[in-house]
Design a protein around this motif. Sequence first.
Motif, short mmCIF file in Angstrom:
data_model
loop_
_atom_site.label_atom_id
_atom_site.label_comp_id
_atom_site.label_asym_id
_atom_site.label_seq_id
_atom_site.Cartn_x
_atom_site.Cartn_y
_atom_site.Cartn_z
N GLY A 30 -2.83 5.63 1.16
CA GLY A 30 -2.69 3.94 1.79
C GLY A 30 -3.69 3.80 2.70
N ARG A 31 -4.21 4.51 3.53
CA ARG A 31 -5.13 4.50 4.71
C ARG A 31 -5.91 6.02 4.82
NH1 ARG A 31 -0.57 2.41 5.65
NH2 ARG A 31 0.52 4.64 5.88
N LEU A 32 -7.21 5.61 4.89
CA LEU A 32 -8.21 6.73 5.13
C LEU A 32 -8.78 6.69 6.42
CD1 LEU A 32 -8.03 5.65 2.02
CD2 LEU A 32 -10.16 7.29 1.89
N ARG A 33 -8.65 8.16 7.29
CA ARG A 33 -9.20 8.01 8.47
C ARG A 33 -9.86 9.36 8.76
NH1 ARG A 33 -6.40 6.60 14.24
NH2 ARG A 33 -8.20 6.33 15.30
N PRO A 34 -11.37 9.23 8.98
CA PRO A 34 -12.04 10.44 9.49
C PRO A 34 -11.75 10.97 10.80
CG PRO A 34 -13.55 8.49 8.76
CD PRO A 34 -11.99 7.94 9.12
N VAL A 35 -11.67 12.40 10.65
CA VAL A 35 -11.17 13.17 11.84
C VAL A 35 -12.24 14.09 12.19
CG1 VAL A 35 -9.30 14.71 12.91
CG2 VAL A 35 -8.95 12.82 11.29
N ALA B 248 0.86 -1.23 -0.09
CA ALA B 248 0.13 -0.08 0.15
C ALA B 248 1.09 1.30 -0.03
CB ALA B 248 -0.94 0.01 1.05
N PRO B 249 0.58 2.27 -0.68
CA PRO B 249 1.37 3.38 -0.66
C PRO B 249 1.40 4.28 0.88
CG PRO B 249 -0.28 3.53 -2.33
CD PRO B 249 -0.84 2.41 -1.49
N ASP B 250 2.38 4.73 1.00
CA ASP B 250 2.79 5.08 2.47
C ASP B 250 2.39 6.72 2.96
OD1 ASP B 250 3.54 4.52 5.15
OD2 ASP B 250 5.60 5.05 4.62
N ILE B 251 1.06 6.84 2.62
CA ILE B 251 0.39 8.20 2.80
C ILE B 251 -0.91 7.86 3.49
CG2 ILE B 251 -0.44 10.16 1.76
CD1 ILE B 251 1.57 10.20 -0.66
N MET C 238 -17.94 3.73 3.04
CA MET C 238 -16.60 4.07 2.59
C MET C 238 -15.74 3.06 2.02
SD MET C 238 -15.15 6.84 5.48
CE MET C 238 -13.49 6.69 4.87
N GLU C 239 -15.77 1.87 2.76
CA GLU C 239 -15.15 0.86 2.13
C GLU C 239 -15.60 0.46 0.96
OE1 GLU C 239 -15.68 -1.91 5.40
OE2 GLU C 239 -14.00 -1.44 6.66
N ALA C 240 -17.03 0.44 0.65
CA ALA C 240 -17.52 0.18 -0.65
C ALA C 240 -16.85 1.04 -1.74
CB ALA C 240 -18.94 0.07 -0.65
N ASN C 241 -16.73 2.23 -1.38
CA ASN C 241 -16.13 3.41 -2.40
C ASN C 241 -14.57 3.14 -2.75
OD1 ASN C 241 -18.38 5.46 -3.59
ND2 ASN C 241 -18.68 5.28 -1.12
N VAL D 30 -5.41 -2.49 -1.56
CA VAL D 30 -6.74 -1.85 -1.27
C VAL D 30 -6.41 -0.92 -0.18
CG1 VAL D 30 -9.18 -1.96 -0.55
CG2 VAL D 30 -8.01 -3.70 -2.25
N PRO D 31 -6.68 0.37 -0.02
CA PRO D 31 -6.46 1.40 1.27
C PRO D 31 -7.47 0.85 2.53
CG PRO D 31 -6.55 2.44 -0.87
CD PRO D 31 -7.06 1.27 -1.20
N GLU D 32 -6.65 0.75 3.49
CA GLU D 32 -7.34 0.74 4.88
C GLU D 32 -8.31 1.74 5.32
OE1 GLU D 32 -6.33 -1.08 9.34
OE2 GLU D 32 -4.65 -0.36 8.01
N VAL D 33 -9.60 1.28 5.72
CA VAL D 33 -10.71 2.48 6.33
C VAL D 33 -10.39 2.37 7.73
CG1 VAL D 33 -12.86 3.32 6.40
CG2 VAL D 33 -11.79 2.61 4.12
N LEU D 34 -9.84 3.40 8.45
CA LEU D 34 -9.78 3.37 10.00
C LEU D 34 -10.87 4.09 10.55
CD1 LEU D 34 -6.00 4.52 9.99
CD2 LEU D 34 -6.94 1.94 9.89
N GLU D 35 -11.23 3.72 11.82
CA GLU D 35 -12.15 4.07 12.63
C GLU D 35 -12.04 5.60 12.95
OE1 GLU D 35 -15.02 2.87 14.15
OE2 GLU D 35 -14.52 0.55 13.37
#
Length: 249
Positions: free
Chosen positions: A109-114, A81-84, A129-132, A145-150
């Motif tokens: 590489g990872r997505l996180r709502p803030v 995964a990309p390291d961003i 979000m994961e479906a998108n 596949v980028p990880e979706v974080l809590e």
Amino acid sequence: MPRSNFRMQRLFLRQILAHGARIEADKAQTNYLVNVMRMTSGDRILVFNGSDGEWLAELEVESRKSCRIALVEQTREQAPAPDIDYLFAPLKHARLDYMVQKAVEMGAGRLRPVLTQHTQSSRINLERMEANVIEACEQCGVIAVPEVLEPTSLAGLLEGWAQTDAGRRILFCDEGEETHNPLAVLSKVERGPLAVLVGPEGGFSQGERESLRAFDFVTPLPLGPRVLRADTAAVAALAVVQAALGDWY
């Protein structure tokens, strides 16, 4: 690594992928392949699961409600995964969908709502979000596949970051920055693990900006002289970071 064959249909699977495997497509996958795409036995697609690379597969269609996917050969090895990290204040549904898809395309590489003081929507559907994320991967040839974080609060994010992730620099998009030139700022940032933080439509509050600037692992990043919507800022920020410090460099 070679690019994906964009002329072929791509499908995300959750099963283990290996030579000779025959995978039963679920109801939604079967309906899409057989009834929507009008594919028949012998037609070929590309499949991936985010960990076993990309595979050429052949369809075995038994009926309009039953379809198997037979793996033929691996076309691409698994990429890391990309390291961003992409950190963002949630938006309302349609624009959040767009932003998530574009973040995947731009190499997050990872997505996180803030959650911030001016966040428009605190109700976050992680499954949507994961479906998108998966849809963007299917359409754009992405196999990691980028990880979706809590979701977390901005204060919670910074507190945890200081304890465990301080080696990863946060670039936060600051409309109050004195300069308009992001490249001048990025030229002074060392290459390494990065995160991009985009705030809500109303921007970060003054208190939040002061809090962010208090950490030595945070760098304010301007995005030019124009006011950008949050979903536009996401694309602009990731593009300029990838060009200056990421895998476009």
